[in-house]
Scaffold this motif. Structure first.
Motif, short mmCIF file in Angstrom:
data_model
loop_
_atom_site.label_atom_id
_atom_site.label_comp_id
_atom_site.label_asym_id
_atom_site.label_seq_id
_atom_site.Cartn_x
_atom_site.Cartn_y
_atom_site.Cartn_z
N ARG A 38 -0.06 -4.14 4.17
CA ARG A 38 0.74 -5.16 4.87
C ARG A 38 1.58 -6.01 3.92
O ARG A 38 2.56 -6.62 4.34
CB ARG A 38 -0.18 -6.06 5.68
N ALA A 39 1.18 -6.07 2.67
CA ALA A 39 1.88 -6.94 1.70
C ALA A 39 3.25 -6.36 1.35
O ALA A 39 3.44 -5.14 1.33
CB ALA A 39 1.04 -7.09 0.44
N ASP A 40 4.17 -7.26 1.04
CA ASP A 40 5.47 -6.82 0.52
C ASP A 40 5.34 -6.41 -0.94
O ASP A 40 6.00 -5.48 -1.39
CB ASP A 40 6.50 -7.94 0.66
N VAL A 41 4.48 -7.14 -1.67
CA VAL A 41 4.27 -6.86 -3.10
C VAL A 41 2.79 -7.04 -3.43
O VAL A 41 2.17 -8.02 -3.03
CB VAL A 41 5.10 -7.80 -4.00
N VAL A 42 2.24 -6.06 -4.15
CA VAL A 42 0.88 -6.15 -4.68
C VAL A 42 1.00 -6.41 -6.17
O VAL A 42 1.71 -5.69 -6.88
CB VAL A 42 0.09 -4.84 -4.43
N LEU A 56 -3.55 5.26 -6.03
CA LEU A 56 -3.83 4.82 -4.66
C LEU A 56 -2.95 3.63 -4.27
O LEU A 56 -2.33 3.62 -3.20
CB LEU A 56 -5.31 4.46 -4.51
N LEU A 57 -2.89 2.63 -5.13
CA LEU A 57 -2.09 1.44 -4.81
C LEU A 57 -0.60 1.74 -4.84
O LEU A 57 0.16 1.18 -4.03
CB LEU A 57 -2.45 0.28 -5.73
N GLU A 58 -0.16 2.61 -5.73
CA GLU A 58 1.25 3.01 -5.71
C GLU A 58 1.61 3.70 -4.40
O GLU A 58 2.70 3.50 -3.86
CB GLU A 58 1.57 3.94 -6.88
N ALA A 59 0.69 4.48 -3.86
CA ALA A 59 0.94 5.20 -2.61
C ALA A 59 0.91 4.26 -1.40
O ALA A 59 1.64 4.47 -0.43
CB ALA A 59 -0.08 6.32 -2.43
N ARG A 60 0.07 3.23 -1.44
CA ARG A 60 -0.11 2.36 -0.26
C ARG A 60 0.77 1.13 -0.27
O ARG A 60 1.10 0.61 0.80
CB ARG A 60 -1.56 1.93 -0.16
N ALA A 61 1.13 0.63 -1.42
CA ALA A 61 1.89 -0.62 -1.51
C ALA A 61 3.38 -0.36 -1.36
O ALA A 61 3.88 0.67 -1.83
CB ALA A 61 1.61 -1.31 -2.84
N ARG A 62 4.07 -1.28 -0.73
CA ARG A 62 5.54 -1.19 -0.67
C ARG A 62 6.12 -1.35 -2.07
O ARG A 62 7.08 -0.69 -2.42
CB ARG A 62 6.10 -2.28 0.24
N ARG A 63 5.54 -2.28 -2.82
CA ARG A 63 5.95 -2.51 -4.21
C ARG A 63 4.72 -2.94 -4.98
O ARG A 63 3.94 -3.77 -4.50
CB ARG A 63 7.02 -3.59 -4.28
#
Length: 178
Positions: A38-42, A56-63
């Motif tokens: 849901r976040a715009d940026v992690v 995993l986070l690169e695949a799930r995060a928008r940025r």
């Protein structure tokens, strides 16, 4: 000519550090993964330990804005910087893993990172939210997987709107996680 005030949508941030997978937990908490989507940026302040968590986070995060930490090996260091910078919603963010001892942290960080508005850091697993003289906001989200001597595992969320950091929230996770 009629001018309309431009209304900016808040930038939703997820802050985490010291995930230490798979040493400290088998996986990231479901709550954290849902917020990452849901976040715009992690923002991740290092000590990933395994490349799979970065993937995993690169695949799930928008940025994703992340750095390596002292427990991260050559593969992670090849893909991540030691210090990252990003402009988000009109604020200048920095991310770093280690800032040294708590005593004198505000002064040290303000001197080391001039020109930043917010510095996200990790390493201690101890949540931290202070403002240095001169205005630099220092945020440590703690760890979502390894509470160490803290009562809870933690992470942070925040919003940036019209060049202001708002809604900074420390979230507590249950003490145990598979």
């Amino acid at each position: 000519m009629v001018r309309y005030e431009e209304r900016r949508v808040p930038v939703l941030l997820l802050l985490m550090s010291d995930t230490h997978l798979p040493r400290r937990a088998a996986r990231l908490p479901d709550e954290l993964l849902a917020r990452a989507e849901r976040a715009d940026v992690v923002l991740h302040a290092g000590d990933w330990v395994d490349v799979a968590t970065l993937d995993l986070l690169e695949a799930r995060a928008r940025r994703l804005v992340g750095v390596w930490g002292n427990n991260d090996g050559p593969e992670l260091r090849a893909r991540l910087p030691e210090v990252a910078r990003a402009e988000l919603g009109g604020l200048r963010f920095g991310v770093v893993h280690e800032t040294g001892p708590a005593q004198g942290r505000e002064r040290r960080c303000a001197e080391r990172f001039p020109g930043l508005d917010v510095l996200v850091f990790g390493h201690s697993h101890i949540p931290w939210d202070t403002t240095a003289p001169g205005g630099l906001r220092l945020l440590n989200p703690g760890s979502p997987t390894d509470r160490r001597r803290q009562p809870f595992r933690t992470y942070m969320t925040a919003e940036v709107s019209d060049g202001r950091l708002t809604e900074v929230t420390l979230h507590r996770l249950p003490p145990r996680h598979p």
